[in-house]
Design an enzyme around this catalytic site. Sequence first.
Site, PDB file in Angstrom:
ATOM      1  N   HIS A 131       0.481  -1.054  -0.034  1.00 18.26           N
ATOM      2  CA  HIS A 131      -0.239  -0.489  -0.064  1.00 18.26           C
ATOM      3  C   HIS A 131       1.248   0.772   0.269  1.00 18.26           C
ATOM      4  O   HIS A 131       1.682   0.764   0.672  1.00 18.26           O
ATOM      5  CB  HIS A 131      -1.140   0.247   1.235  1.00 18.26           C
ATOM      6  CG  HIS A 131      -2.342   0.889   0.991  1.00 18.26           C
ATOM      7  ND1 HIS A 131      -1.521   1.971   1.952  1.00 18.26           N
ATOM      8  CD2 HIS A 131      -2.867   1.213   0.871  1.00 18.26           C
ATOM      9  CE1 HIS A 131      -3.111   3.218   1.971  1.00 18.26           C
ATOM     10  NE2 HIS A 131      -3.816   2.370   1.348  1.00 18.26           N
ATOM     11  N   ASP A 208       2.595  -4.802   8.104  1.00 15.87           N
ATOM     12  CA  ASP A 208       1.706  -4.600   8.051  1.00 15.87           C
ATOM     13  C   ASP A 208       0.139  -4.675   8.162  1.00 15.87           C
ATOM     14  O   ASP A 208       0.328  -5.426   7.034  1.00 15.87           O
ATOM     15  CB  ASP A 208       1.801  -3.366   6.791  1.00 15.87           C
ATOM     16  CG  ASP A 208       0.156  -2.359   5.524  1.00 15.87           C
ATOM     17  OD1 ASP A 208      -0.650  -2.289   7.044  1.00 15.87           O
ATOM     18  OD2 ASP A 208       0.763  -1.986   5.158  1.00 15.87           O
ATOM     19  N   GLN A 211      -4.565  -5.348   6.762  1.00 17.32           N
ATOM     20  CA  GLN A 211      -5.532  -5.955   6.439  1.00 17.32           C
ATOM     21  C   GLN A 211      -5.925  -7.791   7.015  1.00 17.32           C
ATOM     22  O   GLN A 211      -7.251  -8.382   6.511  1.00 17.32           O
ATOM     23  CB  GLN A 211      -5.167  -7.010   4.732  1.00 17.32           C
ATOM     24  CG  GLN A 211      -5.337  -5.483   4.036  1.00 17.32           C
ATOM     25  CD  GLN A 211      -7.467  -5.108   3.894  1.00 17.32           C
ATOM     26  OE1 GLN A 211      -8.448  -5.604   4.042  1.00 17.32           O
ATOM     27  NE2 GLN A 211      -7.499  -4.007   3.451  1.00 17.32           N
ATOM     28  N   LYS A 234     -10.977  -1.727   9.915  1.00 12.00           N
ATOM     29  CA  LYS A 234     -10.903  -2.422   8.877  1.00 12.00           C
ATOM     30  C   LYS A 234     -11.277  -3.668  10.068  1.00 12.00           C
ATOM     31  O   LYS A 234     -11.746  -4.914   9.625  1.00 12.00           O
ATOM     32  CB  LYS A 234      -9.283  -2.924   8.381  1.00 12.00           C
ATOM     33  CG  LYS A 234      -8.514  -1.389   8.006  1.00 12.00           C
ATOM     34  CD  LYS A 234      -8.801  -2.006   6.330  1.00 12.00           C
ATOM     35  CE  LYS A 234      -7.631  -0.465   5.970  1.00 12.00           C
ATOM     36  NZ  LYS A 234      -8.240   0.341   4.769  1.00 12.00           N
ATOM     37  N   CYS A 372      -4.618   2.387  -3.499  1.00  6.93           N
ATOM     38  CA  CYS A 372      -3.393   2.662  -3.188  1.00  6.93           C
ATOM     39  C   CYS A 372      -2.026   1.925  -3.591  1.00  6.93           C
ATOM     40  O   CYS A 372      -1.370   1.646  -2.338  1.00  6.93           O
ATOM     41  CB  CYS A 372      -3.495   3.246  -1.827  1.00  6.93           C
ATOM     42  SG  CYS A 372      -5.261   4.450  -1.559  1.00  6.93           S
TER      43      CYS A 372
HETATM   44  N1  PMP Z   1      -1.922  -0.942   4.307  1.00  7.89           N
HETATM   45  C1  PMP Z   1      -2.417  -1.629   4.134  1.00  7.89           C
HETATM   46  C2  PMP Z   1      -2.363  -2.999   3.418  1.00  7.89           C
HETATM   47  C3  PMP Z   1      -4.037  -1.167   3.581  1.00  7.89           C
HETATM   48  O1  PMP Z   1      -4.944  -1.991   3.258  1.00  7.89           O
HETATM   49  C4  PMP Z   1      -4.097   0.068   4.335  1.00  7.89           C
HETATM   50  C5  PMP Z   1      -5.728   0.854   4.222  1.00  7.89           C
HETATM   51  N2  PMP Z   1      -6.109   0.455   2.688  1.00  7.89           N
HETATM   52  C6  PMP Z   1      -3.187   0.912   4.621  1.00  7.89           C
HETATM   53  C7  PMP Z   1      -1.714   0.770   4.656  1.00  7.89           C
HETATM   54  C8  PMP Z   1      -3.572   1.919   5.736  1.00  7.89           C
HETATM   55  O2  PMP Z   1      -4.306   2.438   6.681  1.00  7.89           O
HETATM   56  P1  PMP Z   1      -5.093   3.208   7.178  1.00  7.89           P
HETATM   57  O3  PMP Z   1      -5.986   3.926   5.613  1.00  7.89           O
HETATM   58  O4  PMP Z   1      -6.453   2.623   7.947  1.00  7.89           O
HETATM   59  O5  PMP Z   1      -4.152   3.777   8.160  1.00  7.89           O
END
Ligand code: PMP
Length: 414
Positions: A131, A208, A211, A234, A372
């Site tokens: 991401h 990270d 997910q 999430k 993203c």
């Molecule tokens: N890493 C991953 C794999 C994600 O899916 C996301 C959210 N789409 C994030 C980081 C960022 O998370 P947040 O927007 O809750 O800070």
Amino acid sequence: MMKTAIKSNTLDVYAIRRQFPILNRKVKDNALVYFDNAATSQKPQAVIDALVHYYSYYNANIHRGIHTLAEEATAAFEESRTAAQQFINASSREEIVFTRGTTEGINLVAATWGRQNIKAGDEIIVSNMEHHSNIVPWQVLCEEKGAILKVIPINEDGELLLDDYEKLLSTNTKLVSVVHASNALGTVNPVKKIIDLAHATGAVVLIDGAQSSVHLDIDVQALNCDFFVFSSHKIYGPTGVGVFFGKKNLLESMPVYQGGGEMIKEVNFEKTIFNDLPYKYEAGTPNIGDTIAFKTALDFVKNIGKEKIRKHEEMLLDYATEQLENLPGLKIVGKAKEKVSVISFVIDKIHPQDLGILLDNRGIAVRTGHHCAQPLMDRFCIPGTTRASFAMYNTKEEIDTLVVGLEKAIKMLA
Ligand code: PMP
């Protein structure tokens, strides 16, 4: 809801659905089919109630007050820390720092551990399926320090190439920061192996868990990761709250993140003595209400049981994969052997955005675009995908509704 619908043999999905008020709403005269869970999950009534209860009954600032409301709010806030600690099996509450979310957790590590430990010529390894929030903070740090960002490649199925990873590792590697489960592909990465290999060369590892934390059992002690970050929203909890786990010895030696109230023991104009862990990293008034309601979300998941939830989501993923693969011109992007319940796809001659609009007209919420993860889209030479991601409250009938929507879209647009 259809009375004839078959119940999952492991989880009473209809009983669960009744606890999510939003699932009763209509979108453009259709029953809502919410398949954008990887972006954010819906919230059960209990979580909504916990927020309302906090603001209507014991709203107060925490840690500093001696009055009843402040004590109640502090106790509830700290119970959330214990719940988060147990959720990822951290060995102590001091290792749990509340943040705004996964993004802030990663930025915190870059701004503290990174600033302190990364020098010119050092290497940071990420993967091709990260991401943006696990790319950009490291790029910024590398730029500032003259360090080098290296990337673990992936195969056509969307799995990391571990042999290539091993070749990238060297004594120059200072940090490996990889996603546990990909938001765009669903791939579950073999993080234990990645961590062990990194540690063998002396590198520190950040996982990270944005997910993975909702779908998989997380045990940071068994994984032996140095840092683990995830977001409440999430996991059926409120937005604006995240957890940053760091091993105690690292948290003790790292410089502070933000300065302000709460993170200090004593301040004078000559010197500041910082607070103990984890408060050293929690400057200012935190997001008290949402953090308290986050515990309710974690309890909600715990009471149903992650194993049961996972079985249900696996059933949905298998069923959706089977159904979608039969559609003409549809190609699933990301066919890893280990996946969470995320299914990304492209359809010949149809732009994901057009598809997203057509599906929304039928009440079906999917995500379209690059998720993203633009370097990942580049890897597959596509501008984006359409993504359906499933949660504990989704049903097979909803997947059938998606399939009908896709069939119509293919007839109309392809
Ligand atoms: N890493 C991953 C794999 C994600 O899916 C996301 C959210 N789409 C994030 C980081 C960022 O998370 P947040 O927007 O809750 O800070």
